[in-house]
Each structure stands twice: as structure tokens, then as C-alpha cells.
Design a protein around this motif. Sequence first.
Motif, PDB file in Angstrom:
ATOM      1  N   PRO A  96       0.475   5.153   0.697  1.00  0.00           N
ATOM      2  CA  PRO A  96      -0.541   6.038   1.273  1.00  0.00           C
ATOM      3  C   PRO A  96      -1.144   6.945   0.206  1.00  0.00           C
ATOM      4  O   PRO A  96      -0.428   7.558  -0.579  1.00  0.00           O
ATOM      5  CB  PRO A  96       0.240   6.840   2.316  1.00  0.00           C
ATOM      6  CG  PRO A  96       1.369   5.962   2.696  1.00  0.00           C
ATOM      7  CD  PRO A  96       1.724   5.189   1.453  1.00  0.00           C
ATOM      8  N   GLY A  97      -2.473   7.013   0.201  1.00  0.00           N
ATOM      9  CA  GLY A  97      -3.152   7.910  -0.720  1.00  0.00           C
ATOM     10  C   GLY A  97      -3.133   7.469  -2.169  1.00  0.00           C
ATOM     11  O   GLY A  97      -3.633   8.166  -3.034  1.00  0.00           O
ATOM     12  N   LYS A  98      -2.549   6.317  -2.469  1.00  0.00           N
ATOM     13  CA  LYS A  98      -2.571   5.823  -3.852  1.00  0.00           C
ATOM     14  C   LYS A  98      -3.342   4.515  -3.925  1.00  0.00           C
ATOM     15  O   LYS A  98      -3.286   3.699  -3.018  1.00  0.00           O
ATOM     16  CB  LYS A  98      -1.143   5.591  -4.359  1.00  0.00           C
ATOM     17  CG  LYS A  98      -0.383   6.886  -4.551  1.00  0.00           C
ATOM     18  CD  LYS A  98       0.662   6.757  -5.639  1.00  0.00           C
ATOM     19  CE  LYS A  98       1.315   8.104  -5.892  1.00  0.00           C
ATOM     20  NZ  LYS A  98       2.183   8.099  -7.063  1.00  0.00           N
ATOM     21  N   LEU A  99      -4.056   4.347  -5.013  1.00  0.00           N
ATOM     22  CA  LEU A  99      -4.833   3.131  -5.219  1.00  0.00           C
ATOM     23  C   LEU A  99      -4.301   2.425  -6.456  1.00  0.00           C
ATOM     24  O   LEU A  99      -4.207   3.026  -7.522  1.00  0.00           O
ATOM     25  CB  LEU A  99      -6.302   3.468  -5.468  1.00  0.00           C
ATOM     26  CG  LEU A  99      -7.193   3.803  -4.277  1.00  0.00           C
ATOM     27  CD1 LEU A  99      -8.532   4.323  -4.784  1.00  0.00           C
ATOM     28  CD2 LEU A  99      -7.402   2.575  -3.410  1.00  0.00           C
ATOM     29  N   GLY A 100      -3.961   1.158  -6.309  1.00  0.00           N
ATOM     30  CA  GLY A 100      -3.510   0.390  -7.461  1.00  0.00           C
ATOM     31  C   GLY A 100      -4.700  -0.106  -8.276  1.00  0.00           C
ATOM     32  O   GLY A 100      -5.643  -0.649  -7.714  1.00  0.00           O
ATOM     33  N   PHE A 147       0.823  -1.206   0.000  1.00  0.00           N
ATOM     34  CA  PHE A 147       0.000   0.000   0.000  1.00  0.00           C
ATOM     35  C   PHE A 147       0.855   1.252   0.000  1.00  0.00           C
ATOM     36  O   PHE A 147       1.767   1.399   0.794  1.00  0.00           O
ATOM     37  CB  PHE A 147      -0.916   0.012   1.226  1.00  0.00           C
ATOM     38  CG  PHE A 147      -1.761   1.243   1.283  1.00  0.00           C
ATOM     39  CD1 PHE A 147      -2.880   1.355   0.484  1.00  0.00           C
ATOM     40  CD2 PHE A 147      -1.399   2.309   2.096  1.00  0.00           C
ATOM     41  CE1 PHE A 147      -3.649   2.505   0.507  1.00  0.00           C
ATOM     42  CE2 PHE A 147      -2.158   3.464   2.119  1.00  0.00           C
ATOM     43  CZ  PHE A 147      -3.278   3.558   1.327  1.00  0.00           C
TER      44      PHE A 147
END
Lengths: 440, 440
Positions: free
Chosen positions: A8-12, A6
Motif C-alpha cells: 500500500p502506498g508504494k510503487l515498484g 502490492f
Amino acid sequence: MATESFTPGKLGMETLHNSLTDPSIASMNLLNEIADKYPQAISMAAGRPYEEFFDVKLIHEYLDAFCDHLRRDRGMDDAGVTRTLFQYGTTKGVIGDLIARHLAEDEDIYIDPASVVVTVGFQEGIFLVLRALRASERDVLLAPAPTYVGLSGAALLAEMPVWPVRSTEHGIDIGHLLEQVKVAREQGLRVRGCYLTPNFANPTGVSLDLATRHRLLEIAESTGLLLLEDNAYGLFGAERLPALKALDRAGHVVYLGSFAKSGMPGARVGYVVADQPLTSNGSDAGEFADALSKLKGMLTVNTSPIAQAVIGGKLLLHDYSLARANAREAAVYRRNLGHTLDALTRRLGDCPGVSWNSPTGGFFITVTVPFAVDDALLEHAARDFGVLFTPMHHFYGGTDSAAGGINQLRLSISLLTPELIEEGVARLAALIGSRLTAPR
Amino acid sequence: MATESFTPGKLGMETLHNSLTDPSIASMNLLNEIADKYPQAISMAAGRPYEEFFDVKLIHEYLDAFCDHLRRDRGMDDAGVTRTLFQYGTTKGVIGDLIARHLAEDEDIYIDPASVVVTVGFQEGIFLVLRALRASERDVLLAPAPTYVGLSGAALLAEMPVWPVRSTEHGIDIGHLLEQVKVAREQGLRVRGCYLTPNFANPTGVSLDLATRHRLLEIAESTGLLLLEDNAYGLFGAERLPALKALDRAGHVVYLGSFAKSGMPGARVGYVVADQPLTSNGSDAGEFADALSKLKGMLTVNTSPIAQAVIGGKLLLHDYSLARANAREAAVYRRNLGHTLDALTRRLGDCPGVSWNSPTGGFFITVTVPFAVDDALLEHAARDFGVLFTPMHHFYGGTDSAAGGINQLRLSISLLTPELIEEGVARLAALIGSRLTAPR
């Protein structure tokens, strides 16, 4: 605590629903990007309705007509009228009765307004139907290939696999349909329905002939298949064959209506007629429309009554007939279709390996050419010839350009003028000519 | 061919999606049925906005204001204005810029309009978010129990399991939240987010205090949890604490907005602010809003631009401030809240085992009583005492009345007058009194 990869603040993207990475989504984006990149190109790609008769004043008139109707025909006082437009409304909608009268008037379809669920366009309607029918991994849907991207998209969201059925000049290969039902059932799968656009289908422009319509209803009867009928283009033809729903005597047809072409796209109002009786442990449990309404409550609560009022007002001001309301538009589409077919004949009639079908209505024509119509060719056409069309392979699920349609393209005629059609077909002919004479 | 149990033209509920037979759906229907059966009862159940200031003329004024804005601020000619309202529009919507200005004005939230997806109300917004986040059976969502039925419904449709987190007087039990994250991860599950209504939550009326808001953002930072913030009632309070999104510095908050209470329910317009960066194989892939927009294209194509124009016009006519636009409504809700709390104190202040919370805003109050508030009691209240409320157990997922809230009920104050409140609370007190003195 198990570790998660993960930032932070990013979405895969790989952590999101797989519909987002489906090739068909990417292909639709690519088409839009090419259109945006070459705004000067003549677009024979956009399937939008003709705009000449749009007028903002009409929105006000339609709203007023619907409010008058609430007072006059439903006996509402001002507070009731205001509440109907402003407040939350019943999930099934507030114009089901007007839609039922329109269907009687224009389509010879006679239904109880309680069987109507007003939806946010065809698109929400088909999603609700597929969400309801997709109960387990055993469930599959049949649809002609090529098929409308809206069907493919809703199926992705509902995780409903779509099994292709071969298309013919009459719309659908009945033998292949029966074979697919048989194969699916042998695999222990449940075929929940077959999606069909009997009139001037998007993308092919093809219509089902009357014999095929009757045969489909017989098959529905004998196999228990639901027919999901999309009739977005039915009003726009020289000939008007009966809708499947008009021939349906035993509740085999779920009818999906759209006002995007016959009302206005900006209202985003469509509907589902779902009069199939439901049973629960052998007892009556209302109609399929009641189940769809429950799902709609969880999805969008209700369709904007203001948007419904706009469509309702248009129905009221034309005595429930959208055929009459769209007389001018229908004439434009028939004119454009004639112009396009004529221009194709004049400019490509002698071209070896080039052919097209001749729909008698609707927005679309299928052109077949003796070379691959891939996205690179589309970009070449836009950049070097100033014309846009839609490569047909995009309507084969986008999973593999080898799946079908690679020698075909879709032409749209709905948004054009005769002058633009003449020039657009001339540019298309120049492109095709350049491919035919190009060194192999 | 494998045989299928099938009655021609009939659909068995057991063959349809399991959301349709979920107890929470049945419970919502039951509540509506009781309300319909006793129309004379005073409804302290309906959470609808106050109606006195609704006026159909406003719809026309809002539409005109938005058209003027398109001409003046976006430089459109008449054809452009007409096309914007009538034609298909961009999937993200046409009022994202106005929404961004409203959020800056009213909420101290500063975002790029490109991060906004305009949706068919909150309900479509939360469904899109859950559909995007629900990629496999490993994914779960956290939400306080009791929780808003709209969240439960969207989760059922998206097949996203909701794990309950205990509620406290400050909104949520942080220790239990962390424990649920830990348990889920130990089971190999991915906790995709936590749904929260920081201001005057439906159904409890409870707000998160400022310390809890900061603590939640710290937890989001350390655990990678997305916070899904629902702020439908934020404008209607004496005190205005900052939204989680206003405190969010690193993209941990997805903000779900609704105009149902601050604009009008009948527009069915809401929105999602989703500025989380997306990555695909390590590369930038736009924002979460772009992914939601793709899903929306498959679900409803775009939100009716006519409905958006109505909300856009209201924003424009009030200089982007819905706090100012709703000054009269907010005063009514505060008045009603005060009246209700006062009447409860006068009529039930000395009742042993009867208590209630004291929200400083919003639409709802939680009342606790020393007996079971089941649906039979509700029907008894409606029939014999002429008052309706909502048994709190319906907000615990409806799976089992023992799951929670069986000693509680929700009172709604939004649609009432002081006179109806006085009489409604008197009737409620009579019901409660009869239960306290009834033989055990």
C-alpha cells in the motif's frame, strides 16, 4: 480476483515505464550528482548559455514590446492584448509570424507561419515529431552516434528505437547511413527519419560540410527519409553554412528551432517548422504542422503566451534578427573557443595520443585521449583536480560504455571566462598527464 | 530493398500515430470549427476563465514580487535572481515551496515541496503520470464517463486504455468501479489508477459527496488503486469539501493541480503532488515525484521559470491563498451559476423531459433533453438560434455517439455576463421548444 504484488502506498520501479530505468537516465543523473558534489570544480561540462548579458529588466521590455506589436501591427485593443497574454491561446502559438520573419532574416528559410508550431523548447518539439512518426513497432529513427541526450530522451518516451549512424569529421558517415536504411528495410522496418544537428553538434562540436548537406537532401529525395534538423547552435559560428531547411525544395526537412541559446533558456520556447503536406486516403489533409499541433493540444495545450511574448519581444526589438541580437554572445563564444583551443595546444600539444577537433563555432570540443574516460575518472578529476567535463560515452545511449566514445570527452566553453578556461585546461592537462605517466 | 508506399515530401496520415485519427480528436476540431464559423453566437460552450480582472500590469507586478522573494526569502543576489529567471532551472521547478504553502493554506493539504513537480499545466502533469504508469499493454486506467477531454487526450498519447466507470449524481458509481477493477484483473490487466475530479467536474459539474470521498480512499487502500485527483475547480464553490489528498493518509492520491483557472491560463503552469514512495528491488528509490521529474526532463526539460515566477508572484502577493486571490472571480462564477439555473427554471421549468443538475460551484451544468444532441443539432443551434453549447457525447471518448450522453449537453457559465446568460438561455429554450414541437 487475481492477486497483485502490492505494498500500500508504494510503487515498484519495475511497474513503471521502462524509460525510467534506461541506463541513459541513470547516467545523466550521475553527471548531475558529481557536479553537485564538487561545486568548487571548474565546470567544462555545463552547456548553458553565457550569463553576463542577462538582465531581468529585459523581460519587462520584451513583454512591453510584444504588447505594443499586438496593438500596432495586429490592431488589437487593450482587451485583445490582455486576452492574448492571459487566456488560453491557439495551439500553434502566437509568434509563428515573428518566427517566420526571423528565419527569413537569419537563415534564408522562407516558410508560411502556419507551418510553425511553437513548443516548450526543442525538447517538446522533438517529442511531438517522434510521437507522430512512431505509429507501430516497425518504426525506427536514425541518428549519428554520439548524439544529443535530448534526442535519446524523447525517443525513449515515444518508444522510438534509435539506430546509430557512425559520425565522421564531416558529421555523418553517408555510406553507413545508407546501409542502415537498407538493413532496416530488409527487416521490414520503416525508417521514419534521421536526426541531425548540421551546425556545431552537441556533443561533438562537428558541423556538416556543404557537400554532405546536399548529399543528405538527395538521399532524402531518393529514399523518402525525413531529415529532422536541430539548429540550436547555428548562430554561433565564424562561418554560416546554409541550414538543411534552407536547401530543402521538396519538404524533406522538419526544422526544429530553439530559443534556449539565442533567446533565453528560461522562456522554454522553441518551435517546429513542419510544412510536409499530409494526405488522408489520397486527399489533402493539411500539413505535418497541423498533426503536431493536434498532439501538442493533448500534451501541453499551448506554449505559455507570456513566455512566447518574451521571445517575441526580443525578436521585435532586434528587427527579427537573432544574429544581431546575439552579436555580443557570439563574440564571447568565439573568444572562449579560441582560448580553449589555444590552451589545449599550449598544454597538451606535445602529449602522445591526445588530440581534439577544432570547431569553428558552437559550445563544444571533442578531446580524444589514450585511456578510458569513464565515470570513475570524472569523479577523480572533480575531486583531485577540480575540473569537470562530460565523458563522451554518455552520448552513445548510455547502454554500454563499450558502445563508443570511451576514449573521448566533451568540453563546453559557453559559460566560462578566459581565466577559468586557462585554469580549467591546466587542470585537465594535469589530470591527463597523471594518467599518461601512471603505472599501467 | 523492400518497397515503401511513399510520395516524396508527403506524409500519409495512416503512417502516423493512431491518436491523430482517434474520433475524439476529430470531435474537438469539429467543435472549434463550429464555434469559429458562428462568431456571433452566444457561447455557452467555452470553459475559459472570466476575463474582467485580467490586466497586463499584473504580470509585471507578479514578476517583481517573485524577484523580491528570491532576494528576501532565499537570500539571492542580483545574479542569482537573474539566473533563476533566465537560465535552465531544476526539473521539478522553482515554486514547489510556494505551492506547498498554498496547498496548506487553501486545501489543508500538507506536503514536502520535494513531492511537487511543476508542469506545463495540468495537461503535461497528467501525461507524465500516465506515461510513468503505462509500462506494458497490461496497464489500464479507470475514469468516470463522461470525462474531461484532456484526460482522454493524454491517455491517447500515452497509449493508456481508459475503462469507463458509470457516473452518478454523486460523481461515480462505486459498485461499477469495483466491478471494473474485478473484470480487469480477471483479464490479467493491471488497473493503475482511477482519474477523478471530486469538485465540480468538467463536463458534468458534479461533485463527490464526503461519504463517496471516504469510500474511494478505502477502496484505494484495499485494492492498491492510485487515485489521480484533478482539482481545477475546487476554489469556485459555495461549499468546500476536503480534497481526496487532504484525506489521504497512506499515499494513495496523486494530486494534479492547475493554475489555469485560479492563476491565469496564459502562464501554462500546473503541478503534480506525487509523494508515493518508490521501491527498486525492495530498496527505497525516492518518491513518485522523482520519477515524474525524470520523465519531464525528457519531455520539456523544465517549466519556464518566467511563467513560474508569474504564478509565484501571484501566490506571494496573496499570502499563498488563491481562495482570497480569486474572491472576485469566485463571486462572478457563483452569480453566473445562479443566473443560469434561474433562467433555466423560468424558461424550461415546465418543459416535459427537460431537466438539469444544480452544481453549487464550478463552471458547468448538465442539461438533459428528450431528443438527440448530436453535432448536427449544435450547428443548427449556432446557425439558426445563435447559441453554442457542447454536446455531451464528446466527453464519452468520441468513439461512438451511442456510448453515452446523447440526450445531454454541457453549458459553461464562466465567460459570460448576466445579460448574455439571459439571452443565451432564451435562445437555448427556443431551440429546445422547436425540437419538442417539431413533427416526429
